[in-house]
Design a protein around this motif. Structure first.
Motif, PDB file in Angstrom:
ATOM      1  N   LEU A   1       0.832  -1.206   0.000  1.00  0.00           N
ATOM      2  CA  LEU A   1       0.000   0.000   0.000  1.00  0.00           C
ATOM      3  C   LEU A   1       0.866   1.255   0.000  1.00  0.00           C
ATOM      4  O   LEU A   1       0.579   2.233  -0.697  1.00  0.00           O
ATOM      5  CB  LEU A   1      -0.917   0.013   1.224  1.00  0.00           C
ATOM      6  N   SER A   2       1.924   1.229   0.780  1.00  0.00           N
ATOM      7  CA  SER A   2       2.833   2.377   0.811  1.00  0.00           C
ATOM      8  C   SER A   2       3.421   2.639  -0.562  1.00  0.00           C
ATOM      9  O   SER A   2       3.537   3.798  -0.990  1.00  0.00           O
ATOM     10  CB  SER A   2       3.935   2.122   1.833  1.00  0.00           C
ATOM     11  N   TYR A   3       3.773   1.572  -1.284  1.00  0.00           N
ATOM     12  CA  TYR A   3       4.321   1.754  -2.627  1.00  0.00           C
ATOM     13  C   TYR A   3       3.259   2.254  -3.591  1.00  0.00           C
ATOM     14  O   TYR A   3       3.531   3.126  -4.428  1.00  0.00           O
ATOM     15  CB  TYR A   3       4.919   0.439  -3.136  1.00  0.00           C
ATOM     16  N   ILE A   4       2.048   1.725  -3.490  1.00  0.00           N
ATOM     17  CA  ILE A   4       0.974   2.144  -4.394  1.00  0.00           C
ATOM     18  C   ILE A   4       0.687   3.629  -4.248  1.00  0.00           C
ATOM     19  O   ILE A   4       0.471   4.346  -5.237  1.00  0.00           O
ATOM     20  CB  ILE A   4      -0.294   1.304  -4.130  1.00  0.00           C
ATOM     21  N   TYR A   5       0.736   4.130  -3.040  1.00  0.00           N
ATOM     22  CA  TYR A   5       0.386   5.530  -2.789  1.00  0.00           C
ATOM     23  C   TYR A   5       1.580   6.483  -2.917  1.00  0.00           C
ATOM     24  O   TYR A   5       1.394   7.643  -3.304  1.00  0.00           O
ATOM     25  CB  TYR A   5      -0.227   5.680  -1.391  1.00  0.00           C
ATOM     26  N   SER A   6       2.763   6.044  -2.553  1.00  0.00           N
ATOM     27  CA  SER A   6       3.904   6.967  -2.525  1.00  0.00           C
ATOM     28  C   SER A   6       5.031   6.578  -3.464  1.00  0.00           C
ATOM     29  O   SER A   6       6.051   7.261  -3.522  1.00  0.00           O
ATOM     30  CB  SER A   6       4.461   7.057  -1.105  1.00  0.00           C
ATOM     31  N   ASP A   7       4.868   5.480  -4.220  1.00  0.00           N
ATOM     32  CA  ASP A   7       5.903   4.984  -5.128  1.00  0.00           C
ATOM     33  C   ASP A   7       7.186   4.645  -4.383  1.00  0.00           C
ATOM     34  O   ASP A   7       8.275   4.666  -4.952  1.00  0.00           O
ATOM     35  CB  ASP A   7       6.191   6.010  -6.232  1.00  0.00           C
ATOM     36  N   ASP A   8       7.052   4.336  -3.104  1.00  0.00           N
ATOM     37  CA  ASP A   8       8.208   3.975  -2.291  1.00  0.00           C
ATOM     38  C   ASP A   8       7.719   3.160  -1.099  1.00  0.00           C
ATOM     39  O   ASP A   8       6.561   3.264  -0.695  1.00  0.00           O
ATOM     40  CB  ASP A   8       8.942   5.232  -1.802  1.00  0.00           C
ATOM     41  N   CYS A   9       8.611   2.331  -0.575  1.00  0.00           N
ATOM     42  CA  CYS A   9       8.279   1.580   0.630  1.00  0.00           C
ATOM     43  C   CYS A   9       9.567   1.241   1.361  1.00  0.00           C
ATOM     44  O   CYS A   9      10.676   1.393   0.815  1.00  0.00           O
ATOM     45  CB  CYS A   9       7.480   0.312   0.311  1.00  0.00           C
ATOM     46  N   LEU A  10       9.455   0.787   2.610  1.00  0.00           N
ATOM     47  CA  LEU A  10      10.613   0.564   3.465  1.00  0.00           C
ATOM     48  C   LEU A  10      11.617  -0.415   2.864  1.00  0.00           C
ATOM     49  O   LEU A  10      12.824  -0.165   2.910  1.00  0.00           O
ATOM     50  CB  LEU A  10      10.149   0.082   4.842  1.00  0.00           C
ATOM     51  N   PRO A  11      11.210  -1.539   2.290  1.00  0.00           N
ATOM     52  CA  PRO A  11      12.196  -2.488   1.751  1.00  0.00           C
ATOM     53  C   PRO A  11      12.987  -1.963   0.560  1.00  0.00           C
ATOM     54  O   PRO A  11      13.926  -2.623   0.123  1.00  0.00           O
ATOM     55  CB  PRO A  11      11.337  -3.700   1.357  1.00  0.00           C
ATOM     56  N   LEU A  12      12.635  -0.820  -0.012  1.00  0.00           N
ATOM     57  CA  LEU A  12      13.389  -0.256  -1.129  1.00  0.00           C
ATOM     58  C   LEU A  12      14.468   0.716  -0.676  1.00  0.00           C
ATOM     59  O   LEU A  12      15.193   1.258  -1.507  1.00  0.00           O
ATOM     60  CB  LEU A  12      12.439   0.463  -2.096  1.00  0.00           C
ATOM     61  N   ARG A  13      14.577   0.937   0.634  1.00  0.00           N
ATOM     62  CA  ARG A  13      15.526   1.909   1.159  1.00  0.00           C
ATOM     63  C   ARG A  13      16.723   1.183   1.775  1.00  0.00           C
ATOM     64  O   ARG A  13      16.592   0.559   2.826  1.00  0.00           O
ATOM     65  CB  ARG A  13      14.869   2.798   2.205  1.00  0.00           C
ATOM     66  N   PRO A  14      17.891   1.254   1.124  1.00  0.00           N
ATOM     67  CA  PRO A  14      19.084   0.599   1.693  1.00  0.00           C
ATOM     68  C   PRO A  14      19.380   1.127   3.087  1.00  0.00           C
ATOM     69  O   PRO A  14      19.331   2.331   3.343  1.00  0.00           O
ATOM     70  CB  PRO A  14      20.195   0.976   0.698  1.00  0.00           C
TER      71      PRO A  14
END
Length: 847
Positions: free
Chosen positions: A625-638
Motif C-alpha cells: 500500500l505504501s508503494y501504491i500511494y507513494s511509489d516507495d516503501c521501506l524495503p526499497l531503502r538501503p
C-alpha cells in the motif's frame, strides 16, 4: 420568440466609431461578458471583424487584456478572423497575447487554429519569435560564449551533420556536439564537406570522404567525426578537395588530394595521391616561419603572416605569380606584396582569386596574374570575404574551362557594421546598403554565388540578395575609370563611396529559428547554411531551481489520513487482525488484481466496498500500500530494517500462521488471474511446488525468482531475510509489477536492506482521469454547463481547497463550478507528478 435587434449598420460595416467603441469596451474592467455581448450585438452587425483607427479588432484587444471569455465568444460566433493583423505592427491576436504574457488567451487562440510559427509581422517576427526575443537588454552574444551549431539546406553531400541525407528547410541543431558538450566557434562549409573548429582547438569533419578531404580514414561521414593527429588548431580553411589547418604554434597541416590542383604537404607523394590524414607543411626555406592565417580555393592555398603572403597549387592567375609554370608545389612568396610598408591584416581566397587587407587600410586582389590595389584607407575593416574569379583556361587541366568561373566579388565589413562591395566587372568600391525596415548591426558575413548570409548583433541571421541597379555616374568619374582601367592600382573616390546613387542594395530576409547567432557560414553555391548560436543557458543570472515533485508525498499523506468515516474512502480491506481504509481509484490504477477484486464487491449502504483478502501478511500488504500511494516503501531503502510481525498481532507465535477469513472473502487465487490459492506466502514452498503452482496458473514475464530457502521451507530464524521474498511473491500476485522490478535492486542481509548494484528499468507511472470511469465520484461543472467527471481522492490529495471541501461537508460537494478554459486541464494536471499546479483566485464554489 427571440427579440429582433435594430441596428443602423449592416454586416459590411466599416465605421471607425463602432470600431473605437467596441475596442474600448473590451478594456473596461466594469463590463462583464454578458454586458459586452449585449452591447456589441446592439451596436454593430459586424462587431467581430470591425477595426478601429489602428486596425485593431475586439479579438486583438481581448488577447492583449486576457479577456478569454470574449475570445471564446468571438471565435464560437464564427465571424472573427483569427489571422487578421493590425496596422501598427502587422500583429495578429496571438502576437499581442504572447507579447503581453497572456497565456490563457494564447492557449485559446492556438487551439482554434492560430499559427505560432508562420504568420510574420512587419519585422518578420512570428509569435514564437516574440517570445524568444523577450530577454534583458544587457544580453549581448559573443563568439566566446558556449555555443551550438545549427545547419540547414539541401544536404546533398551529408554536409549538414544531422546523420542522414534529408534536406532541412529550417535550422536544426547538430546533436553530435550537444551530446559531447562541445562548443564550436568556426564552421567552414564547402560543396562536398564541412569543417567544424571547436573552442578547445579540435577539428571535426563530415561529408563525402573522397580524396581524403575529411582528414580521417573513414568513408562518408553523416555526422561530424574528430580529425586526429593534430590539436591546438586556431583556424581552418577548406575548398572542394582539401582542408587546411593552422595550429597555435603557427604550423600548417593539410589533407586531401596531393596533386598540383590542391594544397599538400611536401611529404613524398605522387601527383593525384590522397592524403587521408593531415600532414604538416614543412619547407626548408620556411623553417622557423610562423603563420598567422590560412585560406584556400579549389586549386590553391594561401598562407600568411604580418610580413608576407605565400601561395601554392595550380597557377591559373589566382596566386599572384607570373605565368611561367603551371604548378607551384611548395609555398612561394608573393613578391608584389613583399614590401616593408605592407603588413597583412586579413586574407581570403576563392576558387579564382586571393584578396588581402593591410594594416594601413589598403586592399589588394591577386587575379589574372596581377596584383591590383582596389581600395585604400579602409582602416576599420574587420572581415573580408571573396567569391568567384576567372581562371586561365589555356592550361590543359581538368576542371578549367574557357571563360570559366564567376564574376569576382569582394565584400568588406567594418567595425561600424558598414558593408563595402567591389566587383571585377565594376571595379569601384561601393557602399552596400541593406533594405530592411529596421537597423541591422552586422557582425559576421558569409558569401556565396547569389548573395550574402549575415549575422546581426541581436543574434539574428539574414539572407541577403543583390539588387543591381544602373549607376548614373558623372562624366568625370567615368572618364577617370576609363583612364585607370588598365592600371593595376584602381580605387574609387570617397565622394562615390558616400553618394547614395553610387551604392548597391542588398535585400534582406530573416532566417527563421535563429535568435542567438554569433557566426554564419554557407557553401559557395548558396545551398547549405550554418549558424553558431550561443547556448541558451549562457546568460542565466541565477540557476532555476525546480522543486521536487510533491505528487507522491500528497498521495502518501492521503493514505495516512484515510478513515472509513470520511467521504472520500470508498474501500476497506480486512487482512487478519487489521483493516485498511483505501481509495478504489488509486488501487485500481496500480494493481490489476485489486481492480478486479474491487469491482467484484458490492457497494454497501454507506457507499463503501468491503473486501477480505487471504494469504497475505498484514505487514507485507502495508508495504505494498505504501508503494501504491507513494511509489516507495521501506524495503526499497538501503539501510532500513525489515521485521515481519506475526499475522495475529502477537509477539510469541513462531510459525506465524496464515489467518483465513470466512464468509465473503477473496483469496489471491480468485479473480481470474489463474493464481493458485494454496500457496502459504509466509512459509515459502519448495522450488518444485512453486513451479507446479505457476504451471497450473498464468505465467508472467514479471515472475519473481530465487524465492526458495535451503531445505524447502523457511525457518523462523530466516523470517527477516525472507520478507523481501514474500514481498516479491505478493507484488507478483497482486499485479504490482513496477514494485516487483524495483525489488530486484535490493537484498536483505540480517534484517538490513542493501543494494544489489542493479538498476530497475521501470517507466514513471501516471494516473489518468479517463481510466476507470465507473469509479468517478465527483463532477466539475463549468459556468456554461459543461461537466467533467473525476475522482475525489486526487482532488483532495493535490489541492488544499478540495481537501477542505470534502472533509468539511461543504454544500458544493459533488459539484463545483469553474471557468471552462481550465476545466479539462485541472484533473489531468493534478494526476501528474512532473508539474506543480497553482490554483488561481477564480476557483470558487457555486451555490
Amino acid at each position: 420568440m427571440a427579440l429582433s435587434i435594430v441596428r443602423d449598420c449592416t454586416g459590411k460595416c466599416r465605421s471607425k466609431y463602432h470600431g473605437d467603441t467596441l475596442v474600448a469596451l473590451v478594456t473596461s474592467r466594469e463590463a462583464n461578458i454578458d454586458q459586452i455581448k449585449e452591447f456589441s450585438l446592439q451596436l454593430c452587425a459586424n462587431y467581430a471583424r470591425i477595426s478601429d483607427q489602428f486596425g485593431r479588432t475586439m479579438l486583438h484587444m481581448a488577447a492583449s487584456c486576457d479577456q478569454w471569455e470574449v475570445i471564446e465568444w468571438l471565435l464560437d460566433s464564427g465571424q472573427a478572423d483569427i489571422m487578421k493583423t493590425d496596422q501598427e505592427s502587422n500583429w495578429t491576436a496571438l502576437h499581442r497575447a504572447l507579447f503581453y504574457g497572456q497565456l490563457a488567451a494564447a492557449r485559446l487562440l492556438i487551439i482554434n487554429g492560430a499559427s505560432i510559427t508562420s504568420q510574420e509581422d512587419s519585422d518578420d517576427f512570428t509569435p514564437l519569435d516574440i517570445v524568444v526575443k523577450d530577454r534583458p537588454s544587457h544580453v549581448q552574444y559573443s563568439g566566446t560564449d558556449p555555443s551550438e551549431v545549427y545547419t540547414f539546406g539541401d544536404n546533398a553531400n551529408f554536409t549538414l551533420g544531422h546523420g542522414d541525407q534529408r534536406s532541412k528547410h529550417s535550422a536544426g541543431v547538430v546533436t553530435a556536439f550537444r551530446a559531447l558538450q562541445v562548443s564550436v566557434n568556426k564552421v567552414v562549409m564547402c560543396e562536398y564537406h564541412t569543417v567544424f573548429l571547436t573552442q578547445g582547438g579540435l577539428v571535426y569533419t563530415c561529408g563525402q570522404a573522397r580524396g581524403g578531404r575529411l582528414g580521417h580514414d573513414s568513408a562518408t561521414c553523416m555526422v561530424p567525426k574528430q580529425v586526429h593527429r593534430v590539436e591546438g588548431v586556431v583556424q581552418v580553411a577548406a575548398a572542394a578537395n582539401h582542408t587546411v589547418l593552422l595550429t597555435d604554434m603557427g604550423e600548417v597541416w593539410t589533407c586531401g588530394l596531393s596533386s598540383a590542383h590542391s594544397a599538400h604537404s611536401t611529404t613524398k607523394t605522387q601527383p593525384g595521391q590522397d592524403d587521408a590524414i593531415p600532414r604538416p607543411v614543412s619547407v626548408k626555406s620556411l623553417k622557423g616561419v610562423r603563420f598567422t592565417g590560412v585560406s584556400s580555393g579549389c586549386f590553391h592555398t594561401a598562407l600568411y603572416n604580418d610580413d608576407a603572403v605565400y601561395t601554392y597549387g595550380l597557377n591559373a592567375g589566382q596566386m599572384g605569380h607570373s605565368k611561367m609554370e603551371i604548378s607551384i608545389p611548395q609555398p612561394r612568396l608573393v613578391s608584389a606584396l613583399d614590401h616593408k610598408d605592407i603588413k597583412i591584416k586579413l586574407l581570403a581566397a576563392s576558387d579564382g582569386a586571393t584578396a588581402c587587407v593591410t594594416y594601413k587600410g589598403d586592399v589588394y586582389v591577386l587575379h589574372q596574374y596581377q596584383t591590383r590595389k582596389i581600395a585604400s584607407k579602409q582602416l576599420d575593416v574587420v572581415q573580408l570575404v571573396i567569391y568567384g574569379g576567372r581562371l586561365d583556361s589555356s592550361w590543359n587541366v581538368e576542371g578549367l574551362r574557357e571563360r570559366g568561373g564567376d564574376d569576382l566579388v569582394i565584400v568588406l565589413l567594418t567595425t561600424c557594421s558598414k558593408l563595402l562591395i567591389w566587383r571585377a566587372s565594376d571595379p569601384i568600391l561601393r557602399r552596400l546598403l541593406l533594405t530592411s525596415s529596421r537597423h541591422t548591426f552586422v557582425v559576421d558575413v558569409g558569401i556565396h554565388k547569389y548573395g550574402l548570409v549575415l549575422a546581426s548583433r541581436d543574434g539574428e541571421a539574414f539572407h541577403g540578395t543583390y539588387k543591381r541597379r544602373n549607376h548614373k555616374r558623372r562624366e568625370s568619374t567615368s572618364q577617370k575609370a576609363k583612364e585607370m582601367e588598365g592600371s593595376p592600382f584602381v580605387y574609387g573616390g570617397m565622394a562615390e563611396l558616400l553618394n547614395i546613387d553610387e551604392c548597391e542594395l542588398l535585400a534582406l530576409s530573416r532566417i527563421p529559428g535563429i535568435h542567438r547567432a554569433t557566426s554564419v557560414a554557407c557553401d559557395g553555391k548558396g545551398r547549405n547554411f550554418g549558424a553558431i548560436q550561443s547556448n541558451l543557458q549562457t546568460f542565466l543570472t541565477e540557476v532555476p531551481i525546480v522543486e521536487p515533485s510533491e505528487f507522491w508525498d500528497n498521495l502518501g499523506q492521503l493514505l495516512l489520513e484515510a478513515d472509513v468515516n470520511d467521504s472520500v474512502c470508498d474501500v476497506t480491506i480486512k487482512i487478519g487482525y487489521r483493516t485498511f481504509s483505501v481509495h478504489a481509484y488509486v488501487l485500481a490504477s496500480r494493481s490489476t488484481f485489486l481492480h478486479k477484486a474491487i469491482l467484484a464487491c458490492d457497494i454497501g449502504d454507506d457507499g463503501v466496498r468491503r473486501l477480505h483478502l487471504e494469504d497475505v501478511h498484514p505487514d507485507i500488504f502495508q508495504q505494498i500500500l505504501s508503494y501504491i500511494y507513494s511509489d516507495d516503501c521501506l524495503p526499497l531503502r538501503p539501510g532500513a530494517k525489515c521485521l515481519l510481525q506475526p499475522e495475529d498481532g502477537s509477539t510469541n507465535n513462531p510459525k506465524c500462521p496464515v489467518v483465513r477469513n470466512v464468509g465473503d472473502s477473496v483469496a489471491l487465487g480468485d479473480g481470474g488471474n489463474g493464481f493458485h490459492d494454496d500457496i502459504d506466502l509466509l512459509s515459502v514452498s519448495s522450488h518444485k511446488q512453486v513451479a507446479d503452482s505457476n504451471r497450473r496458473g498464468k505465467r508472467s514475464k514479471h515472475k519473481p525468482h530465487s524465492l526458495t530457502t535451503h531445505g524447502g521451507r523457511a525457518r523462523h530464524g530466516d523470517t527477516e531475510s525472507d520478507m523481501l521474498k514474500l514481498l516479491q511473491m505478493t507484488a507478483y500476485k497482486l499485479g504490482v509489477f513496477n514494485l516487483l522490478a524495483k525489488l530486484e535492486t535490493v537484498r536483505c542481509v540480517n534484517g538490513v536492506v542493501g543494494s544489489t548494484g542493479k538498476t530497475a528499468q521501470t517507466k514513471s507511472f501516471r494516473f489518468s482521469r479517463h481510466m476507470f470511469p465507473e469509479l468517478h465520484d465527483v463532477v466539475l461543472v463549468a459556468s456554461d454547463g459543461k461537466k467533467v467527471a473525476c475522482h475525489k481522492c486526487l482532488l483532495m490529495a493535490r489541492l488544499e481547497y478540495f481537501h477542505h471541501m470534502f472533509t468539511s461537508n461543504w454544500m458544493e460537494v459533488g459539484r463545483l463550478r469553474t471557468p471552462r478554459p481550465y476545466l479539462g486541464d485541472i484533473q489531468r494536471e493534478l494526476a501528474r507528478d512532473d508539474l506543480r499546479l497553482v490554483l488561481p483566485g477564480w476557483c470558487k464554489g457555486a451555490a
